[in-house]
Design a protein around this motif. Structure first.
Motif, short mmCIF file in Angstrom:
data_model
loop_
_atom_site.label_atom_id
_atom_site.label_comp_id
_atom_site.label_asym_id
_atom_site.label_seq_id
_atom_site.Cartn_x
_atom_site.Cartn_y
_atom_site.Cartn_z
N THR A 4 3.98 5.65 -5.49
CA THR A 4 3.80 5.70 -7.02
C THR A 4 3.07 6.83 -7.38
N HIS A 5 1.79 6.83 -6.98
CA HIS A 5 1.08 8.09 -7.21
C HIS A 5 1.73 9.48 -7.02
N GLU A 6 2.48 9.85 -6.17
CA GLU A 6 3.20 10.98 -5.96
C GLU A 6 4.25 11.08 -7.03
N GLU A 7 4.97 9.67 -7.10
CA GLU A 7 6.06 9.96 -8.10
C GLU A 7 5.56 10.23 -9.56
N ARG A 8 4.48 9.75 -9.94
CA ARG A 8 3.66 10.10 -11.32
C ARG A 8 3.39 11.46 -11.47
N ILE A 56 3.24 10.68 2.34
CA ILE A 56 2.40 9.03 1.90
C ILE A 56 2.03 8.61 3.32
N GLY A 57 0.99 7.78 3.51
CA GLY A 57 0.71 6.98 4.48
C GLY A 57 -0.52 7.62 5.19
N GLY A 99 -5.71 3.51 -5.75
CA GLY A 99 -4.38 3.33 -6.13
C GLY A 99 -3.45 4.50 -5.17
N ASN A 100 -4.09 5.19 -4.20
CA ASN A 100 -3.54 6.26 -3.55
C ASN A 100 -4.36 6.21 -2.21
N GLY A 101 -3.94 6.80 -1.24
CA GLY A 101 -4.64 7.00 0.16
C GLY A 101 -5.18 8.32 0.25
N ALA A 151 0.85 -1.16 0.01
CA ALA A 151 0.04 0.12 0.04
C ALA A 151 1.02 1.40 0.02
N LEU A 152 1.94 1.27 0.77
CA LEU A 152 2.54 2.49 0.97
C LEU A 152 3.47 2.78 -0.32
#
Ligand code: SF4
Length: 388
Positions: free
Chosen positions: A46-50, A264-265, A294-296, A40-41
């Motif tokens: 990955t969401h932030e990286e994109r 994140i988290g 796909g993200n929190g 999950a983390l």
């Protein structure tokens, strides 16, 4: 360094028990599915990286909760994913918060091996009675031992102490602080005990089980702290943070200088691309959101120029060096963000200093920061929705 700088915050939400003064997003669970949390983390990252290609990563901060309870392989995987995606500054700072229990101290070498290069240790006190009062799961002896192991494994170590406890006196606190300053650590976070709403301490105070230290006694201890740490060449660079020159927390300076960071988290906040992001707080809701989306993320909202400028002012005035109000106003395309007549009045009363458009709080002023901000700016505090 190539791309625009970026800092990354990673929140690990679990603790072995809940401290009675704590209002952080921390949870106690009988068991944790480490594999599910790793996945999950990494997806949330990955969401932030994109979203943020072409950045240069300057710091990572693992906070909590108790991130020293994370399996070092999860820490390593997160650092690895971030490094695969972003350029990494040659002097990247990677901090992890740790509690000084023996089980966690035994992991310090593995955490260093995973890439962590700075440890922030929650010692909180050198006095067993105070540690019991604070509901801490370690003894003073375990704390010293953990500090020694930390200093052997990490080039940079910081530790936290909490003072202004009920019954604290100048003599008692100055003896503990002198001991803290003798341990060779080049960064210290020294917090006054505050009673936060919704904590166990808040109910105990409401029931009159104990009385917090009076405000003027706490203020005197703050001034004593400022004098002793300055004398020891570990001056405050922020309200509660003290360091040798060059040893300041680069990650936290990103917040205070109002630069971009991803979070994140569970419950993590981020501020990047002019947007505020807030993740789901409750661990189970966070996992569900990551599975679904796909993200929190629980909430995301663009920040207006005046909200950004006001927050930058609030953050910058925490720093002893202060901020250039003209520079902040220009950054957000505004003409003026403070009432200069009121600023000058606070300079006259010894709470602020001013050079042109650069202002800073004095030690006396830092104690009254909320009041000062209310005086000089028409603050519009950012409303964070209560993410579940
Ligand atoms: S260890 Fe830290 S995060 Fe966990 S409950 Fe105690 S103060 Fe809160």
């Amino acid at each position: 360094m190539s791309g625009e700088p970026l800092a990354l915050y990673v929140h690990w939400p679990f603790c072995v028990s809940k401290c009675p003064y704590c209002d952080f997003n921390s949870h106690v669970r009988a068991s944790i599915d480490e594999g599910a949390w790793r996945d999950a983390l990494l997806l949330d990252l990955t969401h932030e990286e994109r979203l943020l290609p072409d950045r240069t990563l300057t710091s990572i901060f693992f906070g909590g909760g108790t991130p020293s309870l994370m399996d070092p392989s999860i820490v390593e995987a997160i650092i690895g994913s971030a490094a695969d995606h972003w350029d990494v500054a040659s002097d990247i700072e990677i901090t992890l918060e740790a509690n000084p229990n023996s089980v966690e101290a035994a992991r310090f070498a593995d955490l260093a091996g995973a890439g962590v290069n700075r440890l922030s240790l929650g010692l909180q006190s050198f006095d067993d009675e105070a540690l019991r009062f604070l509901g801490r799961a370690h003894s003073a002896r375990e704390g010293f031992k953990a500090l020694e192991i930390a200093q052997r494994n990490f080039r940079r170590v910081s530790f936290d102490l909490i003072y202004a406890l009920p019954g604290d006196t100048a003599a008692k606190w100055s003896a503990m602080l002198a001991q803290a300053l003798s341990l060779g650590t080049r960064h210290l976070s020294l917090y006054q005990l505050t009673i936060e709403p919704g904590t166990r301490f808040a109910s105990l105070v409401a029931r009159r089980s104990f009385e917090p230290l009076a405000a003027d006694a706490a203020a005197a201890l703050y001034e004593l702290t400022d004098a002793m740490t300055s004398e020891a060449n570990m001056p405050a660079y922020e309200i509660s943070n003290h360091a040798r020159r060059g040893q300041e927390s680069r990650h936290n300076l990103t917040y205070w200088r109002y630069n971009d960071y991803s979070g994140i988290g569970p419950g993590a906040h981020g501020r990047r691309l002019g947007m505020l992001s807030v993740r789901h707080k409750k661990p189970e809701n966070f996992l569900l959101a990551v599975e679904r989306n796909g993200n929190g993320i629980a909430e995301e909202k663009p920040l207006s120029a005046s909200e950004s400028a006001d927050e930058a002012l609030l953050m910058g005035l925490r720093l002893k060096d202060g901020i250039d109000v003209g520079e902040i106003a220009g950054r957000f395309g505004l003409t003026s963000i403070v009432d200069w007549r009121r600023v000058d009045r606070l300079v006259g009363s010894g709470h602020l200093t001013r050079k042109g458009t650069h202002i800073a709080t004095t030690a006396r002023g830092r104690l009254l920061l909320d009041h000062i901000l209310g005086e000089i700016a028409a603050l519009q505090p950012i409303a964070y929705a209560a993410a579940s």
